[in-house]
Design a protein around this motif. Structure first.
Motif, PDB file in Angstrom:
ATOM      1  N   CYS A   1       0.420  -1.020  -0.077  1.00  0.00           N
ATOM      2  CA  CYS A   1       0.280  -0.530   0.048  1.00  0.00           C
ATOM      3  C   CYS A   1       0.507   0.958   0.067  1.00  0.00           C
ATOM      4  O   CYS A   1       2.100   1.570   0.373  1.00  0.00           O
TER       5      CYS A   1
ATOM      6  N   CYS B   1       0.918   2.757   6.689  1.00  0.00           N
ATOM      7  CA  CYS B   1       0.584   1.486   6.045  1.00  0.00           C
ATOM      8  C   CYS B   1       0.468   0.167   5.335  1.00  0.00           C
ATOM      9  O   CYS B   1       1.475  -0.135   6.805  1.00  0.00           O
TER      10      CYS B   1
ATOM     11  N   CYS C   1      -4.150  -0.637  -0.538  1.00  0.00           N
ATOM     12  CA  CYS C   1      -4.302  -1.798   0.233  1.00  0.00           C
ATOM     13  C   CYS C   1      -5.970  -1.502   0.211  1.00  0.00           C
ATOM     14  O   CYS C   1      -6.527  -0.574  -0.463  1.00  0.00           O
TER      15      CYS C   1
ATOM     16  N   CYS D   1      -7.383   1.040   2.599  1.00  0.00           N
ATOM     17  CA  CYS D   1      -7.434   2.563   1.890  1.00  0.00           C
ATOM     18  C   CYS D   1      -7.936   2.878   0.227  1.00  0.00           C
ATOM     19  O   CYS D   1      -7.966   4.188   1.369  1.00  0.00           O
TER      20      CYS D   1
HETATM   21 ZN   LIG Z   1      -3.268   0.552   3.149  1.00  0.00          ZN
END
Ligand SMILES: [Zn+2]
Length: 220
Positions: A24, A29, A57, A60
């Motif tokens: 990500c 993250c 990801c 997110c």
């Molecule tokens: Zn993420």
């Protein structure tokens, strides 16, 4: 009739994944697995372009797509600009782009150390219990970082001589210099200066503009 959305071509998808290291792209993250997200929504642009794609990801990605979510497009552009396009040129065999991207990478690294050391220096100066020797040591370090950033800017401008990116890099240098003067001279406590976001925003806008110019020039 709206055209059907085609899949992101696999070589483009690979570049976007390599750019983020298959994690990500949000630095706090860095989760896996990742999906390919459009910074400006597909419905608006109706095309898949490297400069508008980012690896996120699922969590997110959902936060970004949520209109009431905390992650806006300016922030997402900044995350994109923080990724490293040099990796892609090296790994997908673009030898003629490597020199250009190496100068860009050096420029970014030097600026990030310069900004960090200016902040450290400002924080140390404002601490009541800092010893003058320590403050002086950090001051000297931030002068070194400034000199390196200046050198990296001049190198960048030499390598990118015939591109718009050259002027943008110069503008970033002046914005950061202005910001660091303000940081050094202001009697305000550090959080108050940092809360004055205007210069920081200019720096951040100029750096995502530079990133787009670089991507365009190397044909991403
Ligand atoms: Zn993420």
């Amino acid at each position: 009739m709206g055209a059907k959305r085609p899949k992101v071509p696999s070589d483009l998808r690979r570049r976007v994944l390599i750019e983020a290291g298959h994690r990500c792209a949000i630095p706090t993250c860095r989760s896996t697995p990742v999906e390919i997200a459009h910074i400006v929504p597909w419905a608006k642009v109706r095309t898949h372009e490297f400069k508008n794609l980012i690896a996120l990801c699922p969590t997110c990605h959902a936060r970004f797509d949520d209109p009431h979510g905390a992650i806006d497009r300016t922030a997402m552009r900044q995350y994109k600009a923080n990724l490293n396009p040099l990796l892609i040129a090296a790994s997908v065999g673009m030898p003629e782009q490597i020199g250009l991207l190496a100068a860009y990478q050096e420029f970014r690294m030097r600026f990030s150390s310069w900004i960090t050391s200016e902040l450290e220096h400002a924080a140390m100066k404002r601490k009541r219990r800092s010893s003058p020797e320590v403050v002086e040591e950090i001051r000297l370090k931030s002068i070194d970082c400034f000199a390196w950033a200046l050198g990296a800017t001049l190198d960048f401008q030499r390598v990118w001589e015939n591109y718009d990116a050259s002027g943008l890099a110069g503008a970033i240098f002046f914005h950061v210099a202005e910001w660091s003067d303000e940081l050094a001279e202001s009697p305000l406590p550090l959080p108050k200066i940092i809360a004055r976001r205007d210069i920081m925003e200019e720096i951040s806008e100029a750096s995502s503009e530079l990133h787009l110019a670089v991507c365009e020039a190397v044909g991403f």
